[in-house]
Design an enzyme around this catalytic site. Structure first.
Site, mmCIF file in Angstrom:
data_model
loop_
_atom_site.group_PDB
_atom_site.id
_atom_site.type_symbol
_atom_site.label_atom_id
_atom_site.label_comp_id
_atom_site.label_asym_id
_atom_site.label_seq_id
_atom_site.Cartn_x
_atom_site.Cartn_y
_atom_site.Cartn_z
ATOM 1 N N ASP A 187 15.426 -26.247 17.348
ATOM 2 C CA ASP A 187 16.414 -25.486 17.560
ATOM 3 C C ASP A 187 17.800 -26.222 17.447
ATOM 4 O O ASP A 187 17.913 -26.735 18.320
ATOM 5 C CB ASP A 187 15.585 -25.171 19.324
ATOM 6 C CG ASP A 187 14.410 -24.774 19.246
ATOM 7 O OD1 ASP A 187 14.389 -24.106 18.743
ATOM 8 O OD2 ASP A 187 13.869 -25.368 20.572
ATOM 9 N N ASP B 217 15.349 -31.417 13.681
ATOM 10 C CA ASP B 217 15.089 -31.090 14.752
ATOM 11 C C ASP B 217 14.800 -29.487 14.650
ATOM 12 O O ASP B 217 15.343 -28.841 13.667
ATOM 13 C CB ASP B 217 15.825 -31.080 15.780
ATOM 14 C CG ASP B 217 15.960 -30.337 17.213
ATOM 15 O OD1 ASP B 217 14.761 -29.999 17.430
ATOM 16 O OD2 ASP B 217 17.087 -29.663 17.539
HETATM 17 MG MG LIG Z 1 17.353 -28.922 19.759
#
Ligand SMILES: [Mg+2]
Length: 177
Positions: free
Chosen positions: A11, A9
């Protein structure tokens, strides 16, 4: 032997999205919001209620995702992971209308060694078929069919159902030792 695959991922795993909220909060209200870094904190239990709706709109702003800070050691560890694994970047990119170009440019700038073939801009991550998912968000981890790994962020310190990696050094230790 086929390499195992990892979806990572962006963020609050590769980037410091919490830091961007703190920065924009300071600009908006001329006040600091350092408590957002504390374990267990999220927008709902940290931002004054009368400001919450506005703060939750920050990611819709044009520059929210532009030039985010990197998490410490992330570049080096991702590069090392690539030697032993198929590494994919998997980031939800459809909720916020301005994020896609900024995320793309950020990856090009900081991770030029990741091919476009290994970048997945998606909606739901339950479509992913990698062996591992490294993510900070429970909504992604709980529907993942492979091995979910939670990357520590203030808003996920209560989660106990997943193997926890607190920083990128621990990611390296988990996958490369
Ligand atoms: Mg995230």
């Amino acid at each position: 032997m086929t390499k195992k695959s990892i979806a990572i991922d962006m963020d609050d795993v590769m980037t410091d999205a919490v830091g961007r909220f703190i920065e924009l909060y300071q600009k908006e209200f001329n006040e600091d919001l350092p408590d957002l870094r504390l374990p267990g904190r999220n927008l709902d239990n940290t931002v004054p209620p009368e400001r919450l709706a506005l703060v939750k709109q920050f990611p819709h702003r044009h520059d929210f995702f532009k030039d985010m800070d990197l998490q410490e050691n992330c570049q080096e560890v991702v590069r090392r992971l690539q030697e032993k694994y198929e590494v994919y970047i998997a980031t939800a990119a459809m909720e916020f209308e301005h994020c896609l170009t900024h995320k793309y440019n950020w990856l090009k700038q900081h991770f030029p060694f990741i091919s476009w073939t290994h970048i997945i801009f998606c909606g739901h991550k339950n479509i992913l078929g990698t062996d591992y998912l490294l993510d900070d968000a429970e909504r992604n981890l709980k529907t993942f069919k492979g091995t979910p790994l939670v990357f520590t962020a203030p808003h996920n310190t209560h989660l106990t159902a997943y193997t926890r990696l607190n920083n990128w050094q621990e990611v390296a230790d988990y996958f490369l030792k």
